[in-house]
Design a protein around this motif. Sequence first.
Motif, PDB file in Angstrom:
ATOM      1  N   TYR A 121      20.301  16.275  23.938  1.00  0.00           N
ATOM      2  CA  TYR A 121      20.333  15.104  24.822  1.00  0.00           C
ATOM      3  C   TYR A 121      21.735  14.557  25.085  1.00  0.00           C
ATOM      4  O   TYR A 121      21.984  13.981  26.138  1.00  0.00           O
ATOM      5  N   PHE A 122      22.656  14.755  24.115  1.00  0.00           N
ATOM      6  CA  PHE A 122      23.959  14.105  24.232  1.00  0.00           C
ATOM      7  C   PHE A 122      25.140  15.068  24.172  1.00  0.00           C
ATOM      8  O   PHE A 122      26.288  14.641  24.288  1.00  0.00           O
ATOM      9  N   GLY A 123      24.871  16.350  23.987  1.00  0.00           N
ATOM     10  CA  GLY A 123      25.943  17.337  23.956  1.00  0.00           C
ATOM     11  C   GLY A 123      26.865  17.196  22.766  1.00  0.00           C
ATOM     12  O   GLY A 123      28.052  17.560  22.836  1.00  0.00           O
ATOM     13  N   LEU A 124      26.350  16.700  21.635  1.00  0.00           N
ATOM     14  CA  LEU A 124      27.171  16.462  20.444  1.00  0.00           C
ATOM     15  C   LEU A 124      26.921  17.544  19.393  1.00  0.00           C
ATOM     16  O   LEU A 124      25.813  18.073  19.283  1.00  0.00           O
ATOM     17  N   PRO A 125      27.937  17.867  18.589  1.00  0.00           N
ATOM     18  CA  PRO A 125      27.787  18.938  17.599  1.00  0.00           C
ATOM     19  C   PRO A 125      27.094  18.507  16.310  1.00  0.00           C
ATOM     20  O   PRO A 125      26.731  19.353  15.495  1.00  0.00           O
ATOM     21  N   PHE A 126      26.957  17.202  16.098  1.00  0.00           N
ATOM     22  CA  PHE A 126      26.333  16.697  14.886  1.00  0.00           C
ATOM     23  C   PHE A 126      25.255  15.678  15.239  1.00  0.00           C
ATOM     24  O   PHE A 126      25.356  14.976  16.245  1.00  0.00           O
ATOM     25  N   GLY A 127      24.235  15.587  14.382  1.00  0.00           N
ATOM     26  CA  GLY A 127      23.340  14.452  14.418  1.00  0.00           C
ATOM     27  C   GLY A 127      23.947  13.344  13.576  1.00  0.00           C
ATOM     28  O   GLY A 127      25.154  13.341  13.303  1.00  0.00           O
ATOM     29  N   LYS A 128      23.101  12.421  13.114  1.00  0.00           N
ATOM     30  CA  LYS A 128      23.651  11.347  12.286  1.00  0.00           C
ATOM     31  C   LYS A 128      22.667  10.948  11.188  1.00  0.00           C
ATOM     32  O   LYS A 128      21.969   9.935  11.265  1.00  0.00           O
ATOM     33  N   THR A 129      22.628  11.777  10.164  1.00  0.00           N
ATOM     34  CA  THR A 129      22.020  11.384   8.904  1.00  0.00           C
ATOM     35  C   THR A 129      23.062  10.585   8.141  1.00  0.00           C
ATOM     36  O   THR A 129      24.257  10.868   8.220  1.00  0.00           O
ATOM     37  N   GLU A 130      22.620   9.559   7.390  1.00  0.00           N
ATOM     38  CA  GLU A 130      23.574   8.705   6.690  1.00  0.00           C
ATOM     39  C   GLU A 130      22.999   8.231   5.368  1.00  0.00           C
ATOM     40  O   GLU A 130      21.802   8.384   5.101  1.00  0.00           O
ATOM     41  N   CYS A 131      23.866   7.657   4.556  1.00  0.00           N
ATOM     42  CA  CYS A 131      23.457   7.116   3.265  1.00  0.00           C
ATOM     43  C   CYS A 131      24.312   5.890   2.966  1.00  0.00           C
ATOM     44  O   CYS A 131      25.511   5.868   3.250  1.00  0.00           O
ATOM     45  N   TRP A 132      23.685   4.850   2.397  1.00  0.00           N
ATOM     46  CA  TRP A 132      24.394   3.619   2.036  1.00  0.00           C
ATOM     47  C   TRP A 132      24.442   3.477   0.516  1.00  0.00           C
ATOM     48  O   TRP A 132      23.434   3.631  -0.172  1.00  0.00           O
TER      49      TRP A 132
END
Length: 356
Positions: A121-132
């Motif tokens: 959808y956005f042409g980006l090489p990474f998604g965005k999993t995260e941790c706090w």
Amino acid sequence: MELSRMPFVLKRNRVAYLIKGGTLLKEFFRYEDPDNRYSQVWLASTVTSSLREGTEGLSVLREDYGGGYLKELLEREPEAFLGREHTEVYGASPAVLVKLLNSGTRLLVQTHPTKEKAKRYFGLPFGKTECWYVLAVEKNRPAYIYAGFRPGVTRECFCSYIEAQDTEKILNCLHCFAVVPGDVVYIPAGTPHALGAGSLVAEIQEPVDITLRAERIRPDGSVLPEESLHGGKGMDILLDCFDFTCMERERARERFFVKPQPLVSDGDARAVRLIGRGTTDRFSMNRISLSDGGGYNAENYHFVIAFIADGSGELLAGDQSLKLERGMEVFIPHGVRQYQYRTEQTLEVLECFPPG
């Protein structure tokens, strides 16, 4: 000595975002911010903010190490700084981004795309999993987070709440959990979530700045443009990026709250794995705690982003010695194969690592 063979220090990298900052970030770094403009500090960042054109978000080396953008330094010699194994997969990208977050009010309910959907959808090489990792909370104020859909939430009902911008119903779709210092919260891509006010967290994530929101009415009543929900991609894509898995509260707690794993407990030195391959293969983070003349020896397999969370001490690498103080961020390149932390009093370091 070449920078690729020595630890070096990065300048503080404050970033303004949609929600104003709180008091904890200012208190931690002891800087002035009368308008509470800054709610984030980005560490070892090669990513620019999606909210503004230009270079905001990019980390800069401290002047005694030559200044200049970290991104440009890595692009000139990626293998020397990141290692051959890493660059064969990720090129000159560290493949990880670390932030400190403290907002004055609750963040808007949001999600981030998986790697597959970020590319589609956005042409980006990474998604965005995260941790706090929760560093601190305000006194006399409850600190909390929202994460995961409660039982009974459907795509259709959630869509209707977004279209109506019914804040109460949107929030009621999510579980709410109190947090305390030391908590580790894992937010896989697709998870609906929001960070509440009153906490200072260290966030480790995949290296993109992309957020999809269910809300565009900020807590102060101001209204963001509709594009802030989905970046102009439309409601169908927005909803497709949410994971509509519904969970009972205790199952959600087990899913999102991670139990740190002891690595070393040797007298005055302790090391704990906060997040790692048992939970995700996207990144890892350790906490090292030293006291009373303690020392900690480490080997470097790729590179390390080190943040001094408390205390003071020294980082030794070969014949190099670097004085450490609270709030410093240090990049330890691949060329530094072994190093040691030491302190005469107390020292707490967060070490952040790329995939692998």
